[in-house]
Design a protein around this motif. Structure first.
Motif, PDB file in Angstrom:
ATOM      1  N   GLU A  12       0.809  -1.201   0.000  1.00  0.00           N
ATOM      2  CA  GLU A  12       0.000   0.000   0.000  1.00  0.00           C
ATOM      3  C   GLU A  12       0.851   1.263   0.000  1.00  0.00           C
ATOM      4  OE1 GLU A  12       0.196  -1.443   4.317  1.00  0.00           O
ATOM      5  OE2 GLU A  12       0.036  -2.251   2.288  1.00  0.00           O
ATOM      6  N   ARG A  13       2.167   1.115   0.307  1.00  0.00           N
ATOM      7  CA  ARG A  13       3.020   2.286   0.332  1.00  0.00           C
ATOM      8  C   ARG A  13       3.658   2.553  -1.021  1.00  0.00           C
ATOM      9  NH1 ARG A  13       6.269   1.713   6.081  1.00  0.00           N
ATOM     10  NH2 ARG A  13       4.474   1.135   7.331  1.00  0.00           N
ATOM     11  N   LEU A  14       3.671   1.574  -1.881  1.00  0.00           N
ATOM     12  CA  LEU A  14       4.314   1.749  -3.172  1.00  0.00           C
ATOM     13  C   LEU A  14       3.278   2.282  -4.156  1.00  0.00           C
ATOM     14  CD1 LEU A  14       6.905   1.510  -4.697  1.00  0.00           C
ATOM     15  CD2 LEU A  14       6.304  -0.821  -5.310  1.00  0.00           C
ATOM     16  N   ILE A  15       3.154   3.558  -4.249  1.00  0.00           N
ATOM     17  CA  ILE A  15       2.154   4.190  -5.099  1.00  0.00           C
ATOM     18  C   ILE A  15       2.590   4.063  -6.560  1.00  0.00           C
ATOM     19  CG2 ILE A  15       0.827   6.313  -5.415  1.00  0.00           C
ATOM     20  CD1 ILE A  15       0.773   5.052  -2.619  1.00  0.00           C
ATOM     21  N   TYR A 190      14.188  11.324   5.589  1.00  0.00           N
ATOM     22  CA  TYR A 190      12.992  10.651   5.112  1.00  0.00           C
ATOM     23  C   TYR A 190      12.335  11.416   3.969  1.00  0.00           C
ATOM     24  CZ  TYR A 190       8.265   8.688   5.142  1.00  0.00           C
ATOM     25  OH  TYR A 190       7.069   8.117   4.775  1.00  0.00           O
ATOM     26  N   MET A 191      12.244  12.742   4.107  1.00  0.00           N
ATOM     27  CA  MET A 191      11.651  13.556   3.051  1.00  0.00           C
ATOM     28  C   MET A 191      12.505  13.528   1.787  1.00  0.00           C
ATOM     29  SD  MET A 191       8.754  14.611   4.164  1.00  0.00           S
ATOM     30  CE  MET A 191       8.363  15.842   2.919  1.00  0.00           C
ATOM     31  N   THR A 199       8.175   6.672  -4.487  1.00  0.00           N
ATOM     32  CA  THR A 199       7.374   5.969  -3.490  1.00  0.00           C
ATOM     33  C   THR A 199       6.030   6.654  -3.266  1.00  0.00           C
ATOM     34  OG1 THR A 199       9.418   5.300  -2.398  1.00  0.00           O
ATOM     35  CG2 THR A 199       7.388   5.056  -1.140  1.00  0.00           C
ATOM     36  N   LEU A 200       6.036   7.978  -3.223  1.00  0.00           N
ATOM     37  CA  LEU A 200       4.796   8.755  -3.099  1.00  0.00           C
ATOM     38  C   LEU A 200       4.789   9.834  -4.183  1.00  0.00           C
ATOM     39  CD1 LEU A 200       4.424   9.312   0.769  1.00  0.00           C
ATOM     40  CD2 LEU A 200       2.936   7.941  -0.696  1.00  0.00           C
ATOM     41  N   PRO A 201       3.627  10.167  -4.722  1.00  0.00           N
ATOM     42  CA  PRO A 201       3.547  11.207  -5.753  1.00  0.00           C
ATOM     43  C   PRO A 201       3.922  12.579  -5.192  1.00  0.00           C
ATOM     44  CG  PRO A 201       1.549   9.872  -5.700  1.00  0.00           C
ATOM     45  CD  PRO A 201       2.323   9.530  -4.477  1.00  0.00           C
ATOM     46  N   ASN A 202       4.557  13.397  -6.009  1.00  0.00           N
ATOM     47  CA  ASN A 202       4.913  14.750  -5.580  1.00  0.00           C
ATOM     48  C   ASN A 202       3.685  15.555  -5.188  1.00  0.00           C
ATOM     49  OD1 ASN A 202       7.738  14.956  -5.658  1.00  0.00           O
ATOM     50  ND2 ASN A 202       7.731  15.101  -7.878  1.00  0.00           N
ATOM     51  N   LEU A 203       2.593  15.367  -5.921  1.00  0.00           N
ATOM     52  CA  LEU A 203       1.362  16.091  -5.608  1.00  0.00           C
ATOM     53  C   LEU A 203       0.920  15.820  -4.180  1.00  0.00           C
ATOM     54  CD1 LEU A 203      -1.210  17.673  -6.229  1.00  0.00           C
ATOM     55  CD2 LEU A 203      -2.153  15.610  -7.271  1.00  0.00           C
ATOM     56  N   PHE A 204       0.909  14.561  -3.785  1.00  0.00           N
ATOM     57  CA  PHE A 204       0.492  14.204  -2.433  1.00  0.00           C
ATOM     58  C   PHE A 204       1.452  14.788  -1.398  1.00  0.00           C
ATOM     59  CE2 PHE A 204       0.861  11.378   1.234  1.00  0.00           C
ATOM     60  CZ  PHE A 204      -0.457  11.383   1.694  1.00  0.00           C
ATOM     61  N   VAL A 258      18.512   3.304  -9.967  1.00  0.00           N
ATOM     62  CA  VAL A 258      19.430   4.371  -9.566  1.00  0.00           C
ATOM     63  C   VAL A 258      18.762   5.315  -8.580  1.00  0.00           C
ATOM     64  CG1 VAL A 258      20.715   6.379 -10.386  1.00  0.00           C
ATOM     65  CG2 VAL A 258      20.790   4.251 -11.687  1.00  0.00           C
ATOM     66  N   LEU A 259      17.508   5.682  -8.847  1.00  0.00           N
ATOM     67  CA  LEU A 259      16.796   6.589  -7.947  1.00  0.00           C
ATOM     68  C   LEU A 259      16.625   5.978  -6.557  1.00  0.00           C
ATOM     69  CD1 LEU A 259      14.023   8.088 -10.269  1.00  0.00           C
ATOM     70  CD2 LEU A 259      16.104   9.197  -9.454  1.00  0.00           C
ATOM     71  N   PHE A 260      16.265   4.691  -6.511  1.00  0.00           N
ATOM     72  CA  PHE A 260      16.105   4.046  -5.207  1.00  0.00           C
ATOM     73  C   PHE A 260      17.440   3.889  -4.496  1.00  0.00           C
ATOM     74  CE2 PHE A 260      11.782   2.814  -6.462  1.00  0.00           C
ATOM     75  CZ  PHE A 260      11.131   2.966  -5.256  1.00  0.00           C
ATOM     76  N   LEU A 261      18.523   3.705  -5.248  1.00  0.00           N
ATOM     77  CA  LEU A 261      19.843   3.632  -4.626  1.00  0.00           C
ATOM     78  C   LEU A 261      20.210   4.965  -3.990  1.00  0.00           C
ATOM     79  CD1 LEU A 261      22.500   2.175  -4.054  1.00  0.00           C
ATOM     80  CD2 LEU A 261      23.295   2.877  -6.332  1.00  0.00           C
TER      81      LEU A 261
END
Length: 279
Positions: A12-15, A190-191, A199-204, A258-261
């Motif tokens: 549920e966290r992987l949008i 974290y941010m 992981t989360l949309p920029n809009l959210f 790469v982004l997740f790394l």
């Protein structure tokens, strides 16, 4: 020892990935769809406030365009596809080189306006920056405009965003609030992770951050630094529009890895600190 919670990515966290960094957000959960059918959450004065801010922004944008050198405005439109973007780039190339300062002013105003009011299409504006200005200037423009627009959205949400976010994403907001509360001591890390990874949309993030009491200085620093990797990817892609078929091509498996790394590196201090505590 159990795996650190910071590395766990529950379903549920992987949008859904930000195919468009600001427009790919989908209200895909059943709860969200159900909530969309309920009464609009803003009161009349709140809606009036949003509308007033929108009108002020729109008038300012109109005045800027009216004072720019003559241009065939009939050929201008917000691109909705890569083919639209190629046409716009060909049309604006000479204009941007002849009137660089006024063009950048118009470009930045449009980008910030779209980002503030969550108008889809800023991914194409980012690609256009790479196509017209190159890597260095393009990255600077994209990060500057994204940060300015996200900040405007942050403060607008601080005024009237709470009922809207509760209406659209009640489950995600509750989860985000819990995660922020657990990471108060390393909230910047974290941010940064959230900004760098999809992981989360920029809009959210823009709308929910003031509601869950993310301090603005943390929000600002995470946005400025965290958007650089994605801006680099988008701007570089803008240099080769002819090789790009869709915005989905921007985020293949290699790019996401790469982004997740990079995101993992940003939360590494938090992981090491927790490890020392549990040892």
């Amino acid at each position: 020892m159990a795996a650190p919670r910071s590395l766990t990515v529950e379903p549920e966290r992987l949008i859904i990935m930000r195919g468009d960094l600001e427009t790919g957000e989908q209200l895909d959960s059943p709860a969200s769809k159900k909530n969309l059918g309920t009464r609009f959450p803003l009161t009349r004065w709140q809606f009036g406030l949003v509308f007033s801010v929108f009108v002020v922004f729109a008038i300012g944008l109109f005045c800027i365009y009216r004072n720019m050198p003559p241009l065939e405005y009939g050929q201008l439109k917000l691109p909705r596809s890569i083919s639209d973007l190629r046409i716009l780039k060909d049309h604006l190339g000479t204009y941007a080189s002849v009137h660089p300062t006024k063009f950048i002013l118009g470009y930045c105003s449009t980008y910030i306006f779209m980002q503030t009011f969550m108008i889809p299409g800023t991914i194409f504006m980012s690609l256009l920056a790479g196509a017209l200005f190159g890597v260095i200037k393009g990255i600077f423009l994209v990060v500057f405009n994204s940060t300015a627009g996200a900040s405007s959205c942050f403060f607008l949400s601080k005024l009237i965003g709470r009922p809207v976010v509760y209406w659209l994403w009640p489950g995600k907001l509750k989860l985000f609030q819990a995660e922020v509360a657990k990471r108060r001591d390393k909230l910047l890390n974290y941010m940064l992770f959230l900004r760098i990874t999809p992981t989360l949309p920029n809009l959210f993030i823009n709308l929910a951050s003031p509601i869950v009491d993310v301090p603005y200085h943390v929000f600002f620093l995470a946005t400025v630094v965290g958007l650089v990797p994605a801006a680099y990817i988008t701007v570089r892609a803008g240099l080769a529009l002819g090789d790009l078929n869709s915005v989905k091509d921007l985020y293949d498996f290699k790019t996401l890895s790469v982004l997740f790394l990079i995101g993992f590196i940003s939360i590494l201090p938090t992981i090491l600190k927790r490890k020392r505590i549990y040892e």
